[in-house]
Design an enzyme around this catalytic site. Structure first.
Site, PDB file in Angstrom:
ATOM      1  N   LYS A 282       0.874  -1.256   0.090  1.00 59.72           N
ATOM      2  CA  LYS A 282       0.076   0.069  -0.032  1.00 59.72           C
ATOM      3  C   LYS A 282       0.920   1.180  -0.024  1.00 59.72           C
ATOM      4  O   LYS A 282       1.752   1.197   0.610  1.00 59.72           O
ATOM      5  CB  LYS A 282      -1.180  -0.135   1.064  1.00 59.72           C
ATOM      6  CG  LYS A 282      -2.205  -0.810   1.255  1.00 59.72           C
ATOM      7  CD  LYS A 282      -3.123  -0.934   1.990  1.00 59.72           C
ATOM      8  CE  LYS A 282      -4.007  -2.115   1.952  1.00 59.72           C
ATOM      9  NZ  LYS A 282      -5.407  -1.909   1.201  1.00 59.72           N
TER      10      LYS A 282
ATOM     11  N   HIS B 232      -1.169  -7.868   9.081  1.00 58.67           N
ATOM     12  CA  HIS B 232      -1.141  -6.501   8.204  1.00 58.67           C
ATOM     13  C   HIS B 232      -0.663  -5.351   9.562  1.00 58.67           C
ATOM     14  O   HIS B 232       0.037  -4.631   9.096  1.00 58.67           O
ATOM     15  CB  HIS B 232      -2.376  -6.163   7.829  1.00 58.67           C
ATOM     16  CG  HIS B 232      -3.170  -7.158   6.815  1.00 58.67           C
ATOM     17  ND1 HIS B 232      -2.056  -7.718   6.021  1.00 58.67           N
ATOM     18  CD2 HIS B 232      -4.227  -7.565   6.528  1.00 58.67           C
ATOM     19  CE1 HIS B 232      -2.926  -8.608   5.285  1.00 58.67           C
ATOM     20  NE2 HIS B 232      -4.239  -8.432   5.526  1.00 58.67           N
TER      21      HIS B 232
HETATM   22  C1  BG6 Z   1      -7.418  -9.546   4.047  1.00 63.07           C
HETATM   23  C2  BG6 Z   1      -8.390 -10.054   5.150  1.00 63.07           C
HETATM   24  O1  BG6 Z   1      -6.117  -9.884   4.443  1.00 63.07           O
HETATM   25  O2  BG6 Z   1      -7.429  -8.160   4.187  1.00 63.07           O
HETATM   26  C3  BG6 Z   1      -9.814  -9.433   4.999  1.00 63.07           C
HETATM   27  O3  BG6 Z   1      -8.485 -11.383   5.056  1.00 63.07           O
HETATM   28  C4  BG6 Z   1      -9.577  -8.016   5.159  1.00 63.07           C
HETATM   29  O4  BG6 Z   1     -10.496  -9.923   6.052  1.00 63.07           O
HETATM   30  C5  BG6 Z   1      -8.634  -7.447   4.031  1.00 63.07           C
HETATM   31  O5  BG6 Z   1     -10.995  -7.474   4.718  1.00 63.07           O
HETATM   32  C6  BG6 Z   1      -8.441  -5.927   4.061  1.00 63.07           C
HETATM   33  O6  BG6 Z   1      -7.573  -5.456   2.908  1.00 63.07           O
HETATM   34  P1  BG6 Z   1      -7.799  -4.199   2.343  1.00 63.07           P
HETATM   35  O7  BG6 Z   1      -6.878  -3.910   1.371  1.00 63.07           O
HETATM   36  O8  BG6 Z   1      -9.109  -4.190   1.823  1.00 63.07           O
HETATM   37  O9  BG6 Z   1      -7.721  -2.930   3.432  1.00 63.07           O
END
Ligand code: BG6
Length: 482
Positions: A182, A240
């Site tokens: 990101k 994350h």
């Molecule tokens: C994924 C998760 O890794 O990341 C999901 O499994 C989550 O549950 C997603 O919704 C969020 O990603 P982003 O890019 O939409 O923030």
């Protein structure tokens, strides 16, 4: 600039991830000339379909095909896409894939290979084994992309890592955490290490606490089967949010080399003790207050009576000279009041000063990862007017108004391009993964055994009621206007 042509074999080509992320990202790179125009994409999965059907499916995953330019590029992309149907645990399919890879290599002169495993964990090792045995090139570089979940805890992750390490070298393995692709997450190192004002106050003497927040407005909505097995801590926080934490907290890497960056990240993780149960707050969403939105347990894909957490807040401590005493609070949840990911660095109180008593709001640096990428610094100003009153305001960098002609690339495009170029900095190294699991495993085991209470919160709310007290406990002060 477009790099060398390199065939991309996409294993799990008929799955959800390929559909939502991988194909659109590959096409985005192709369309904008970031990968060579001769790049060949070979899909592989168990689904028995012929090439025309396969191509029809891919085109459905691509947006804006009514634009003639997009359509022309899509036709070209499809022209260069082929499909092999095969099983995940037998050599014959992989032999066919090898045949296709060789054919493409002869045609394009490519030597390196990108093998992308967009697959569920159950077939992870069988596929990696089949690929190693049948599709390993000795003429060029093999790069294997793997997707989470990388295990369920420290032990299972180590079993997986060991099995993978027996097949591929660490410098051939690209573990994706898409948050590392990101724009704003990539910006953290530049903000920290290229600005004197931040560099000089990025420590316990100046910072009171750090909050990293992930909020989604939607619930599990049909994805409950997968989600319930993992829960929010494994799904979002351990990977994350922890990647963001390492980038915020790490020391300056010795260089921009992938190993140096990842060494710095591992070092900071080593200084973090295991999270403790009394510093974790869990929640599961119930129906919305007006009763119109379903509870987690109303989702038919969720097992009856599940106690799985869809919200978690937890505090982390870093025992090193830079951070000792500064709590890092991570919060994440589904079915909340907002859709956003942000980092808040809250500075220490000013104490009593020339213009105020002790009640002055603190400085706060906010890095908004999504949506509407922004960096802003909350600070005290003079309220315009005849008096000398103070007001909290912002130095505000909003991407939409500052970078009007530039668009923010998709995380997957960023990472796939890095993998094609052999740039590993933004991929998770095995020791990083190990450290993250070490920190979370004891509490995860307690959560799994139902030993950590799970509060219910209404769909569309800020999370469990206790969350405000929880973050206040770690020194966070909410600004008036929020
Ligand atoms: C994924 C998760 O890794 O990341 C999901 O499994 C989550 O549950 C997603 O919704 C969020 O990603 P982003 O890019 O939409 O923030």
């Amino acid at each position: 600039a477009a790099g060398k042509a390199i065939p991309v074999a996409l294993l799990g080509a008929s799955g959800d991830l390929a559909k939502k992320k991988t194909f659109p990202a590959l096409f985005g790179l192709f369309r904008n000339g970031h990968i060579a125009p001769t790049t060949r994409i070979i899909g592989y999965s168990r689904t028995k379909i012929d090439r025309p059907d396969y191509l029809k499916r891919i085109s459905q995953y691509i947006k804006n095909t009514s634009d003639p330019q997009v359509k022309a590029m899509l036709d070209r992309f499809l022209d260069q896409s082929t499909y092999v149907s095969g099983l995940y645990d037998q050599d014959s399919g992989f032999q066919q894939l090898e045949h296709e890879l060789k054919r493409v290599e002869q045609e394009t002169g490519a030597q390196d290979r990108l093998l992308y495993m967009a697959l569920p964990p159950s077939v992870f090792i069988p596929v990696a084994t089949g690929l190693k045995r049948n599709c390993y090139t000795t003429k060029g570089i093999n790069r294997l992309i793997v997707e989470k979940p990388f295990g369920m805890d420290l032990e299972s992750s180590r079993v997986l890592s060991k099995a993978l390490a027996a097949l591929y070298r660490e410098d051939e393995i690209y573990r994706i955490d898409h948050y590392l692709g990101k724009e704003m997450v990539k910006n953290i190192m530049i903000l920290r290490f290229s600005n004197q004002i931040f560099r000089s106050c990025w420590d316990k003497d100046h910072i009171s606490n750090v909050q990293i927040t992930f909020k989604e407005k939607i619930g599990t909505e049909g994805r409950g089967g997968y989600f319930d097995e993992f829960g929010i801590v494994r799904d979002v926080m351990q990977n994350h949010l922890f990647q963001i934490l390492s980038l915020i907290a790490m020391e300056t890497p010795a260089s921009l080399n992938a190993e140096d960056i990842r060494n710095a990240k591992v070092d900071v993780l080593r200084a973090i003790p295991e999270v403790i149960e009394s510093e974790v707050l869990l929640g599961q969403y119930g129906r919305s207050e007006d009763g119109t939105l379903p509870s987690y347990l109303d989702d038919e894909t969720v097992p009856k009576g599940s106690k799985q957490a869809t919200f978690a807040a937890a505090a982390f401590h870093i025992n090193n000279p830079r951070w000792s005493g500064v709590p890092f609070v991570l919060k994440c949840g589904k079915a909340l009041n907002q859709q956003k990911v942000e980092i808040r660095i809250q500075f220490k109180d000013m104490g009593e000063g020339l213009f105020h008593k002790n009640d002055m709001a603190r400085n706060e640096l906010v890095i908004r990862v999504q949506p509407d990428e922004a960096v802003y610094l909350k600070m005290t100003q003079k309220l315009p007017g005849l008096g000398m009153e103070t007001v909290m305001s912002e130095l505000d960098l909003s991407y939409a108004s500052r970078f009007t002609n530039l668009s923010v690339p998709d995380a997957y495009e960023n990472l796939i391009l890095d993998a094609i170029l052999g740039e590993q900095s933004n991929f998770v190294r095995s020791d990083e993964l190990d450290e993250a699991w070490r920190i979370f495993t004891p509490v995860l085991h307690k959560i799994d055994r139902g030993l950590v209470p799970v509060e219910t919160y209404p769909y569309g709310s800020r999370g469990p009621e206790k969350v405000a007290d929880f973050i206040a406990r770690f020194g966070f002060e909410r600004h008036q206007q929020e």
